[in-house]
Design a protein around this motif. Structure first.
Motif, PDB file in Angstrom:
ATOM      1  N   PHE A   1      16.473   7.871   6.653  1.00  0.00           N
ATOM      2  CA  PHE A   1      16.045   7.401   7.970  1.00  0.00           C
ATOM      3  C   PHE A   1      16.821   6.144   8.349  1.00  0.00           C
ATOM      4  CE2 PHE A   1      12.498   9.543   5.948  1.00  0.00           C
ATOM      5  CZ  PHE A   1      12.104  10.454   6.927  1.00  0.00           C
ATOM      6  N   SER A   2      17.070   6.008   9.650  1.00  0.00           N
ATOM      7  CA  SER A   2      17.663   4.798  10.210  1.00  0.00           C
ATOM      8  C   SER A   2      16.843   4.399  11.422  1.00  0.00           C
ATOM      9  CB  SER A   2      19.120   5.049  10.610  1.00  0.00           C
ATOM     10  OG  SER A   2      19.701   3.873  11.135  1.00  0.00           O
ATOM     11  N   SER A   3      16.660   3.096  11.587  1.00  0.00           N
ATOM     12  CA  SER A   3      15.846   2.616  12.696  1.00  0.00           C
ATOM     13  C   SER A   3      16.432   1.300  13.193  1.00  0.00           C
ATOM     14  CB  SER A   3      14.397   2.417  12.241  1.00  0.00           C
ATOM     15  OG  SER A   3      13.596   1.969  13.305  1.00  0.00           O
ATOM     16  N   ALA A   4      16.201   0.993  14.479  1.00  0.00           N
ATOM     17  CA  ALA A   4      16.767  -0.231  15.047  1.00  0.00           C
ATOM     18  C   ALA A   4      15.863  -0.782  16.135  1.00  0.00           C
ATOM     19  CB  ALA A   4      18.162   0.046  15.615  1.00  0.00           C
ATOM     20  N   THR A   5      15.974  -2.090  16.341  1.00  0.00           N
ATOM     21  CA  THR A   5      15.277  -2.763  17.430  1.00  0.00           C
ATOM     22  C   THR A   5      16.297  -3.319  18.413  1.00  0.00           C
ATOM     23  OG1 THR A   5      15.257  -4.893  16.271  1.00  0.00           O
ATOM     24  CG2 THR A   5      13.384  -3.428  15.909  1.00  0.00           C
ATOM     25  N   GLY A   6      15.846  -3.636  19.608  1.00  0.00           N
ATOM     26  CA  GLY A   6      16.716  -4.222  20.624  1.00  0.00           C
ATOM     27  C   GLY A   6      16.186  -5.561  21.059  1.00  0.00           C
ATOM     28  N   SER A   7      16.311  -5.859  22.356  1.00  0.00           N
ATOM     29  CA  SER A   7      15.763  -7.103  22.887  1.00  0.00           C
ATOM     30  C   SER A   7      14.245  -7.092  22.822  1.00  0.00           C
ATOM     31  CB  SER A   7      16.224  -7.293  24.335  1.00  0.00           C
ATOM     32  OG  SER A   7      17.624  -7.388  24.383  1.00  0.00           O
ATOM     33  N   ILE A   8      13.668  -5.877  22.815  1.00  0.00           N
ATOM     34  CA  ILE A   8      12.242  -5.704  22.552  1.00  0.00           C
ATOM     35  C   ILE A   8      12.142  -4.979  21.214  1.00  0.00           C
ATOM     36  CG2 ILE A   8      10.074  -4.744  23.398  1.00  0.00           C
ATOM     37  CD1 ILE A   8      11.235  -4.736  26.185  1.00  0.00           C
ATOM     38  N   ALA A   9      11.201  -5.365  20.380  1.00  0.00           N
ATOM     39  CA  ALA A   9      11.150  -4.825  19.020  1.00  0.00           C
ATOM     40  C   ALA A   9       9.855  -4.065  18.775  1.00  0.00           C
ATOM     41  CB  ALA A   9      11.288  -5.944  17.993  1.00  0.00           C
ATOM     42  N   SER A  10       9.872  -3.265  17.699  1.00  0.00           N
ATOM     43  CA  SER A  10       8.709  -2.499  17.269  1.00  0.00           C
ATOM     44  C   SER A  10       8.679  -2.448  15.755  1.00  0.00           C
ATOM     45  CB  SER A  10       8.772  -1.059  17.809  1.00  0.00           C
ATOM     46  OG  SER A  10       8.781  -1.026  19.204  1.00  0.00           O
ATOM     47  N   ASN A  11       7.481  -2.259  15.208  1.00  0.00           N
ATOM     48  CA  ASN A  11       7.332  -1.920  13.798  1.00  0.00           C
ATOM     49  C   ASN A  11       7.503  -0.412  13.665  1.00  0.00           C
ATOM     50  OD1 ASN A  11       6.368  -4.510  12.400  1.00  0.00           O
ATOM     51  ND2 ASN A  11       4.987  -4.370  14.154  1.00  0.00           N
ATOM     52  N   HIS A  12       8.474   0.021  12.861  1.00  0.00           N
ATOM     53  CA  HIS A  12       8.725   1.442  12.639  1.00  0.00           C
ATOM     54  C   HIS A  12       8.313   1.789  11.208  1.00  0.00           C
ATOM     55  CE1 HIS A  12      11.720   0.569  15.928  1.00  0.00           C
ATOM     56  NE2 HIS A  12      11.093   1.621  16.423  1.00  0.00           N
ATOM     57  N   TYR A  13       7.377   2.747  11.072  1.00  0.00           N
ATOM     58  CA  TYR A  13       6.823   3.087   9.770  1.00  0.00           C
ATOM     59  C   TYR A  13       7.057   4.560   9.437  1.00  0.00           C
ATOM     60  CZ  TYR A  13       4.080  -1.233  10.443  1.00  0.00           C
ATOM     61  OH  TYR A  13       3.686  -2.527  10.651  1.00  0.00           O
ATOM     62  N   ILE A  14       7.224   4.851   8.135  1.00  0.00           N
ATOM     63  CA  ILE A  14       7.198   6.210   7.606  1.00  0.00           C
ATOM     64  C   ILE A  14       6.045   6.270   6.604  1.00  0.00           C
ATOM     65  CG2 ILE A  14       8.447   8.008   6.357  1.00  0.00           C
ATOM     66  CD1 ILE A  14       9.679   7.419   9.032  1.00  0.00           C
TER      67      ILE A  14
ATOM     68  N   SER B   1      -4.981  12.920   3.165  1.00  0.00           N
ATOM     69  CA  SER B   1      -5.839  11.880   2.580  1.00  0.00           C
ATOM     70  C   SER B   1      -5.063  10.965   1.635  1.00  0.00           C
ATOM     71  CB  SER B   1      -7.014  12.524   1.843  1.00  0.00           C
ATOM     72  OG  SER B   1      -6.534  13.346   0.777  1.00  0.00           O
ATOM     73  N   LYS B   2      -3.905  11.434   1.151  1.00  0.00           N
ATOM     74  CA  LYS B   2      -3.107  10.638   0.221  1.00  0.00           C
ATOM     75  C   LYS B   2      -2.119   9.701   0.924  1.00  0.00           C
ATOM     76  CE  LYS B   2      -3.146  13.918  -3.656  1.00  0.00           C
ATOM     77  NZ  LYS B   2      -2.283  14.686  -4.608  1.00  0.00           N
ATOM     78  N   LEU B   3      -1.956   9.843   2.242  1.00  0.00           N
ATOM     79  CA  LEU B   3      -1.005   9.011   2.966  1.00  0.00           C
ATOM     80  C   LEU B   3      -1.561   7.596   3.136  1.00  0.00           C
ATOM     81  CD1 LEU B   3       0.165  11.471   5.767  1.00  0.00           C
ATOM     82  CD2 LEU B   3       1.307  10.944   3.613  1.00  0.00           C
ATOM     83  N   PRO B   4      -0.697   6.580   3.092  1.00  0.00           N
ATOM     84  CA  PRO B   4      -1.167   5.193   3.266  1.00  0.00           C
ATOM     85  C   PRO B   4      -1.625   4.946   4.696  1.00  0.00           C
ATOM     86  CG  PRO B   4       1.223   5.259   3.195  1.00  0.00           C
ATOM     87  CD  PRO B   4       0.756   6.638   2.847  1.00  0.00           C
ATOM     88  N   SER B   5      -2.453   3.953   4.871  1.00  0.00           N
ATOM     89  CA  SER B   5      -2.959   3.611   6.208  1.00  0.00           C
ATOM     90  C   SER B   5      -2.044   2.584   6.854  1.00  0.00           C
ATOM     91  CB  SER B   5      -4.381   3.068   6.115  1.00  0.00           C
ATOM     92  OG  SER B   5      -4.423   1.929   5.265  1.00  0.00           O
ATOM     93  N   LEU B   6      -2.056   2.575   8.189  1.00  0.00           N
ATOM     94  CA  LEU B   6      -1.246   1.625   8.951  1.00  0.00           C
ATOM     95  C   LEU B   6      -1.949   0.273   9.049  1.00  0.00           C
ATOM     96  CD1 LEU B   6      -0.206   3.988  11.864  1.00  0.00           C
ATOM     97  CD2 LEU B   6       1.349   2.995  10.182  1.00  0.00           C
ATOM     98  N   PRO B   7      -1.187  -0.832   9.184  1.00  0.00           N
ATOM     99  CA  PRO B   7      -1.818  -2.138   9.425  1.00  0.00           C
ATOM    100  C   PRO B   7      -2.591  -2.118  10.732  1.00  0.00           C
ATOM    101  CG  PRO B   7       0.505  -2.380   8.872  1.00  0.00           C
ATOM    102  CD  PRO B   7       0.268  -0.921   9.109  1.00  0.00           C
TER     103      PRO B   7
ATOM    104  N   ASN C   1       0.805  -1.225   0.000  1.00  0.00           N
ATOM    105  CA  ASN C   1       0.000   0.000   0.000  1.00  0.00           C
ATOM    106  C   ASN C   1       0.837   1.274   0.000  1.00  0.00           C
ATOM    107  OD1 ASN C   1       0.959  -0.076   2.629  1.00  0.00           O
ATOM    108  ND2 ASN C   1      -0.965   0.618   3.541  1.00  0.00           N
ATOM    109  N   GLY C   2       2.197   1.139  -0.145  1.00  0.00           N
ATOM    110  CA  GLY C   2       3.061   2.307  -0.198  1.00  0.00           C
ATOM    111  C   GLY C   2       3.630   2.718   1.140  1.00  0.00           C
ATOM    112  N   LEU C   3       3.371   1.942   2.195  1.00  0.00           N
ATOM    113  CA  LEU C   3       3.891   2.252   3.520  1.00  0.00           C
ATOM    114  C   LEU C   3       5.360   1.813   3.601  1.00  0.00           C
ATOM    115  CD1 LEU C   3       2.908   3.321   6.327  1.00  0.00           C
ATOM    116  CD2 LEU C   3       2.487   0.940   6.948  1.00  0.00           C
TER     117      LEU C   3
END
Length: 670
Positions: free
Chosen positions: A251-264, A281-287, A55-57
């Motif tokens: 952009f740079s992103s990282a996870t550790g022992s606990i993780a996350s979904n990082h979106y732009i 209105s043109k931005l994609p929606s998040l899961p 979806n372009g995310l």
């Protein structure tokens, strides 16, 4: 007439050429992405976990542990006066919409950073708290020429973070030059409002740099809210000292022992003016979030379970089993913060805690080698036995101490687990195992003198951190070769904090129980029972002599005058033959000045009078050659260790020298 016509045509041609060239240059200096659909962002440079969803995310990371992802505009930006139509060489403006969706409701790791870098190659960068931008060796190096704004969801004490929900301005380092807890100024309400970075909701960021004013501003707000008139951060900064002519933005992103979904969701950048605004209105929606998915699941299946009797019975069995195997959680666990591992993951990692994965056995229990199925990372799992004397109090102490401590020469506690009566600690895996094993085992090649000196300096640096640089004073109380582990590069790391004690700087420690190992115990401990930083220094002195002489503090099988290492070295020093005690396996492949320094410093640290022993800051200065060792303190020294029989040591519950041989190979292959 013909000449005039030619002149007119030439002027028209030049005008069109200049307009087209100017338009092209302006396009290269600015862009806007409403999502990253194929065609709009086909050339976006991605690596690591980063990918563009259908979806372009733009997804920078998923829930993989200790991984990173990068997404950069593929063409370099010009940051100089030579660039076309640029009158302010380092001015720029960018805005982007991001969302952080944590794997678990109450935890996240680690965050997102907008970065300007001279290169898109981050293959040597580390994940976790380094955000995929730097590593242990280059963090803080001015030659990085990296500018970043971090959106950090973990409080890293080593980087002096303000909290676990903050925004920071970083120059060549993850120690922020300026930072503040995440919030925004509401233009309508006229006040600051807090903002949770891991809410899972889209948040917009504005980053602007004015070269004339030498001023950087950072603002953020929930998506759809007007840009705040007051920025969150306003920081004086001369970027001409940081940015080069050609730089990449992304952009740079990282996870550790606990993780996350990082979106732009969207990104706008302008090199020569204000960044374009988004059409939301043109931005994609998040899961769908985990909460939304759970609600949908309940709406579909609960009616079926309610109607079907058989499914109801199965549901009851499932609930009973879940309660039976529920992991223990208590209030104190919230304070200490390290990752809590699922028992099922540790069971799989160690192949069911099979004996073939066993790498160490001691009075505390057993240690197993494991490989986390989700990341492939090697770990060591310390499983405390039911009969162990190292019970809940020591377990809590180790979680408290290791969870707070961050230093390259300490064994890093990755997390823990509690299930029924089982207590488990998870560490980084140390391939070479304990220093005791490498130094004394014939199965391993001898350590060179240079390697030993690097280990000595590393442990000294770690102890200085424990005594003076951490939040509280930390007494290790069991410093010895078998509690020092070696990583893949043969760097020494101090481990086993089960006997450690904390107290505030300036306070007096209250410990009155004698713990440790015979041969490393300071003489005053048996009289007062109070451990101090000076008693840690005494044990470090025994360790120095071990490294220099290549033998244990007490070896009963030797000649009577050589049984106690400390007294043997001291007698040889008085005879002017101290180098005769050096490890014969080194075959003289060392600088005499260095060997003498280590041996004499070992004696000085072993002084019977605690006040005569150096502190760890002085020890580091002596080892680095920044101070001269005061030999005069040794002239009238009463050197000696605690004289104690095996029966006496059993009364105090202390390991006797024979245990030096039996407990080896902790955290490594046997």
């Amino acid at each position: 007439m013909i000449k005039d016509l030619r002149l007119i045509c030439l002027l028209i041609f030049l005008g069109v050429f200049i307009k087209l060239h100017t338009s092209s240059a302006e396009d290269e200096m600015q862009f806007i992405y409403h999502g990253f659909h194929e065609g709009e962002a086909a050339n976006l440079h991605l690596d690591g976990l980063a990918e563009i969803l259908p979806n372009g995310l733009l997804q920078l990371t998923n829930t993989s542990k200790q991984q990173s992802g990068h997404a950069f505009h593929p063409f370099p930006m010009k940051f100089s006066m030579s660039s076309l139509n640029v009158t302010q060489p380092y001015s720029f403006s960018t805005s982007f919409v991001f969302a952080i969706v944590p794997e678990w409701a109450n935890g996240s790791g680690h965050g997102i950073a907008f970065a300007i870098s001279p290169s898109m190659d981050f293959s040597q960068a580390m994940a976790i708290e380094y955000f995929g931008l730097f590593n242990l060796s280059n963090n803080g190096v001015s030659s990085n020429h990296v500018f970043a704004v971090e959106l950090d969801t973990i409080k890293t004490l080593n980087f002096y973070d303000v909290d676990n929900n903050h925004v920071g301005i970083d120059i060549n380092s993850l120690v922020s030059n300026a930072s503040a807890p995440a919030s925004y100024f509401s233009n309508t309400e006229g006040k600051n409002k807090s903002l949770e970075l891991i809410s899972g909701d889209p948040i917009q960021v504005w980053i602007e740099y004015d070269w004339n004013k030498k001023l950087l501003t950072v603002a953020l707000a929930p998506i759809g809210v007007q840009k705040p008139i007051r920025p969150l951060l306003s920081f004086p900064l001369d970027l001409s000292l940081v940015l080069l002519d050609n730089m990449y933005v992304g952009f740079s992103s990282a996870t550790g022992s606990i993780a996350s979904n990082h979106y732009i969701l969207g990104w706008s950048f302008n090199r020569s003016g204000e960044a374009q605004s988004f059409e939301y209105s043109k931005l994609p929606s998040l899961p769908r979030s985990a909460k939304q998915r759970k609600k949908l699941w309940l709406q579909i299946w609960l009616p079926i379970i309610g109607v079907t009797g058989l499914m109801g019975v199965l549901g009851m069995i499932y609930i009973v089993r879940k309660i039976r195997y529920k992991e223990l959680r208590e209030d104190w666990e919230q304070e200490y913060g390290p990752q809590r591992f699922c028992y099922k993951d540790l069971y799989k990692a160690t192949k069911g805690f099979k004996d073939r994965e066993l790498i160490g056995v001691g009075g505390f229990g057993k240690v197993y080698k494991g490989v986390l199925p989700c990341t492939g990372a090697q770990i060591a799992v310390k499983k405390i036995s039911h009969e162990s004397s190292q019970g809940m109090r020591e377990f809590v102490a180790e979680i408290a101490s290791m969870g707070r401590l961050k230093h390259r020469n300490l064994v890093q506690l990755l997390g823990y687990c509690r299930r029924k009566g089982e207590l488990l600690l998870v560490y980084d895996y140390m391939p070479y195992g304990s220093l005791d094993k490498v130094l004394f085992s014939n199965e391993q090649p001898n350590l060179s003198w240079d390697q030993r000196c690097r280990i000595i300096r590393g442990i000294a640096s770690g102890l200085l951190y424990l005594h003076e640089q951490s939040e509280q004073v930390v007494l290790h109380r069991d410093i010895k070769a078998s509690n020092i582990l070696l990583d893949a590069d043969l760097n020494g790391r101090l481990g086993d904090f089960g006997m450690a004690r904390f107290y505030d700087h300036g306070a007096i420690p209250e410990t009155t129980d004698v713990v440790g190992t015979v041969g490393y115990l300071a003489p005053e401990l048996t009289r007062t029972g109070k451990a101090t930083t000076s008693s840690d220094v005494f044990a470090f002195g025994a360790f120095l002599l071990e490294m220099a002489c290549g033998r244990r503090p007490i070896e009963p099988e030797r000649l009577p005058k050589e049984v106690i290492l400390l007294e043997w070295v001291f007698e040889n020093w008085k005879l002017g033959e101290i180098l005769q005690t050096s490890d014969p396996r080194l075959e003289g492949s060392f600088l005499q000045e260095e060997m003498e320094l280590v041996l004499k410093l070992g004696l000085l640290c072993s002084h019977t009078n605690p006040a005569a022993r150096p502190c760890m800051r002085q020890v580091v200065q002596y080892l680095d050659g920044n101070a001269i060792l005061p030999e005069v303190l040794l002239e009238d020294a009463d050197i000696g260790i605690v004289a104690m029989s095996s029966q006496q040591s059993e009364k105090l519950n202390l390991p006797f020298p024979s245990s030096f041989i039996s407990v080896q190979g902790i955290f490594s292959d046997s």
